[in-house]
Design a protein around this motif. Sequence first.
Motif, PDB file in Angstrom:
ATOM      1  N   UNK A  56      34.753  37.335  47.699  1.00  0.00           N
ATOM      2  CA  UNK A  56      33.780  36.718  46.789  1.00  0.00           C
ATOM      3  C   UNK A  56      33.308  35.375  47.347  1.00  0.00           C
ATOM      4  N   UNK A  57      34.229  34.591  47.883  1.00  0.00           N
ATOM      5  CA  UNK A  57      33.845  33.316  48.497  1.00  0.00           C
ATOM      6  C   UNK A  57      32.929  33.539  49.692  1.00  0.00           C
ATOM      7  N   UNK A  58      33.196  34.559  50.475  1.00  0.00           N
ATOM      8  CA  UNK A  58      32.387  34.808  51.672  1.00  0.00           C
ATOM      9  C   UNK A  58      30.956  35.178  51.336  1.00  0.00           C
ATOM     10  N   UNK A  59      30.713  35.713  50.141  1.00  0.00           N
ATOM     11  CA  UNK A  59      29.338  36.032  49.754  1.00  0.00           C
ATOM     12  C   UNK A  59      28.735  34.944  48.870  1.00  0.00           C
ATOM     13  N   UNK A  60      29.434  33.783  48.801  1.00  0.00           N
ATOM     14  CA  UNK A  60      28.843  32.630  48.136  1.00  0.00           C
ATOM     15  C   UNK A  60      29.154  32.475  46.662  1.00  0.00           C
ATOM     16  N   UNK A  61      30.142  33.176  46.150  1.00  0.00           N
ATOM     17  CA  UNK A  61      30.512  33.031  44.742  1.00  0.00           C
ATOM     18  C   UNK A  61      31.453  31.828  44.633  1.00  0.00           C
ATOM     19  N   UNK A  62      31.210  30.982  43.644  1.00  0.00           N
ATOM     20  CA  UNK A  62      32.021  29.777  43.479  1.00  0.00           C
ATOM     21  C   UNK A  62      33.407  30.125  42.930  1.00  0.00           C
ATOM     22  N   UNK A  63      34.346  29.230  43.158  1.00  0.00           N
ATOM     23  CA  UNK A  63      35.697  29.443  42.637  1.00  0.00           C
ATOM     24  C   UNK A  63      35.711  29.465  41.110  1.00  0.00           C
ATOM     25  N   UNK A  64      34.819  28.715  40.467  1.00  0.00           N
ATOM     26  CA  UNK A  64      34.730  28.769  39.000  1.00  0.00           C
ATOM     27  C   UNK A  64      34.298  30.157  38.526  1.00  0.00           C
ATOM     28  N   UNK A  65      33.311  30.744  39.218  1.00  0.00           N
ATOM     29  CA  UNK A  65      32.860  32.091  38.862  1.00  0.00           C
ATOM     30  C   UNK A  65      33.957  33.115  39.128  1.00  0.00           C
ATOM     31  N   UNK A  66      34.681  32.919  40.209  1.00  0.00           N
ATOM     32  CA  UNK A  66      35.783  33.834  40.539  1.00  0.00           C
ATOM     33  C   UNK A  66      36.861  33.744  39.467  1.00  0.00           C
ATOM     34  N   UNK A  67      37.193  32.519  39.048  1.00  0.00           N
ATOM     35  CA  UNK A  67      38.212  32.348  38.004  1.00  0.00           C
ATOM     36  C   UNK A  67      37.787  33.037  36.707  1.00  0.00           C
ATOM     37  N   UNK A  68      36.531  32.878  36.320  1.00  0.00           N
ATOM     38  CA  UNK A  68      36.035  33.529  35.109  1.00  0.00           C
ATOM     39  C   UNK A  68      36.187  35.041  35.211  1.00  0.00           C
ATOM     40  N   UNK A  69      35.845  35.580  36.377  1.00  0.00           N
ATOM     41  CA  UNK A  69      35.976  37.029  36.574  1.00  0.00           C
ATOM     42  C   UNK A  69      37.436  37.458  36.516  1.00  0.00           C
ATOM     43  N   UNK A  70      38.296  36.733  37.207  1.00  0.00           N
ATOM     44  CA  UNK A  70      39.720  37.096  37.218  1.00  0.00           C
ATOM     45  C   UNK A  70      40.352  36.926  35.840  1.00  0.00           C
ATOM     46  N   UNK A  71      39.861  35.973  35.067  1.00  0.00           N
ATOM     47  CA  UNK A  71      40.379  35.786  33.703  1.00  0.00           C
ATOM     48  C   UNK A  71      40.072  36.982  32.808  1.00  0.00           C
ATOM     49  N   UNK A  72      39.082  37.782  33.191  1.00  0.00           N
ATOM     50  CA  UNK A  72      38.751  38.972  32.403  1.00  0.00           C
ATOM     51  C   UNK A  72      39.719  40.123  32.669  1.00  0.00           C
ATOM     52  N   UNK A  73      40.524  39.999  33.710  1.00  0.00           N
ATOM     53  CA  UNK A  73      41.518  41.036  34.020  1.00  0.00           C
ATOM     54  C   UNK A  73      42.764  40.823  33.162  1.00  0.00           C
ATOM     55  N   UNK A  74      43.478  41.891  32.868  1.00  0.00           N
ATOM     56  CA  UNK A  74      44.672  41.743  32.026  1.00  0.00           C
ATOM     57  C   UNK A  74      45.760  40.925  32.723  1.00  0.00           C
ATOM     58  N   UNK A  75      46.380  40.026  31.950  1.00  0.00           N
ATOM     59  CA  UNK A  75      47.446  39.186  32.497  1.00  0.00           C
ATOM     60  C   UNK A  75      48.803  39.861  32.343  1.00  0.00           C
ATOM     61  N   UNK A  76      48.890  40.818  31.432  1.00  0.00           N
ATOM     62  CA  UNK A  76      50.183  41.415  31.093  1.00  0.00           C
ATOM     63  C   UNK A  76      50.574  42.581  31.998  1.00  0.00           C
ATOM     64  N   UNK A  77      49.638  43.016  32.875  1.00  0.00           N
ATOM     65  CA  UNK A  77      49.938  44.160  33.742  1.00  0.00           C
ATOM     66  C   UNK A  77      49.064  44.087  34.983  1.00  0.00           C
ATOM     67  N   UNK A  78      49.411  44.907  35.960  1.00  0.00           N
ATOM     68  CA  UNK A  78      48.601  45.002  37.167  1.00  0.00           C
ATOM     69  C   UNK A  78      47.264  45.644  36.800  1.00  0.00           C
ATOM     70  N   UNK A  79      46.138  45.042  37.203  1.00  0.00           N
ATOM     71  CA  UNK A  79      44.829  45.635  36.882  1.00  0.00           C
ATOM     72  C   UNK A  79      44.699  47.040  37.476  1.00  0.00           C
ATOM     73  N   UNK A  80      44.067  47.898  36.717  1.00  0.00           N
ATOM     74  CA  UNK A  80      43.826  49.273  37.152  1.00  0.00           C
ATOM     75  C   UNK A  80      42.470  49.357  37.852  1.00  0.00           C
ATOM     76  N   UNK A  81      42.190  50.518  38.392  1.00  0.00           N
ATOM     77  CA  UNK A  81      40.874  50.751  39.011  1.00  0.00           C
ATOM     78  C   UNK A  81      39.770  50.564  37.968  1.00  0.00           C
ATOM     79  N   UNK A  82      40.030  50.973  36.736  1.00  0.00           N
ATOM     80  CA  UNK A  82      39.035  50.812  35.669  1.00  0.00           C
ATOM     81  C   UNK A  82      38.777  49.328  35.376  1.00  0.00           C
ATOM     82  N   UNK A  83      39.829  48.511  35.414  1.00  0.00           N
ATOM     83  CA  UNK A  83      39.657  47.067  35.208  1.00  0.00           C
ATOM     84  C   UNK A  83      38.777  46.470  36.296  1.00  0.00           C
ATOM     85  N   UNK A  84      39.048  46.845  37.548  1.00  0.00           N
ATOM     86  CA  UNK A  84      38.244  46.331  38.662  1.00  0.00           C
ATOM     87  C   UNK A  84      36.815  46.852  38.580  1.00  0.00           C
TER      88      UNK A  84
END
Length: 154
Positions: A56-84
């Motif tokens: 994501x950084x290599x294509x110019x996405x900011x760390x704030x945008x990356x954090x927002x995206x990662x925050x949408x993934x479940x914290x209680x388990x490993x993200x699934x293919x559907x989550x990604x």
Amino acid sequence: MHDSLTIGELSARSGVAPSALRYYERLGLVRADRTGGNQRRYARSELRRVAFIRIAQQVGVSLDEIRTALDSLPASRTPTAADWARLSAAWRTRLDERIRLLAKLRDDLSGCIGCGCLSLQRCTLYNPKDNLAAEGAGARLMLPRPAADDVTPS
């Protein structure tokens, strides 16, 4: 093979320096548990998060945008293919627009570099007397242009 990785193992596997991994942890992009000796231990699933951050950084996405995206993934388990896939779908329009702009920049600049601007009537970077200032900052002829009725007269 154990279930967690040390910072050195995560660094070696991901190609990211330990200092960057500590920085990502401070920003909340990756998570680590601590041992009794206060050493970091990363779940193997953090490898995917680090890979996502790097690309994501290599294509110019900011760390704030990356954090927002990662925050949408479940914290209680490993993200699934559907989550990604859900995360990917949310970014698709933005990435498609970025790809379109990059292709336009590549194609327009290849005709521009070294031309000496002999064809100023067609140049997407030329803006004589700043005539396009009312449309906003930047290379207005290269960026998507607003409809004529969207432009506010100055």
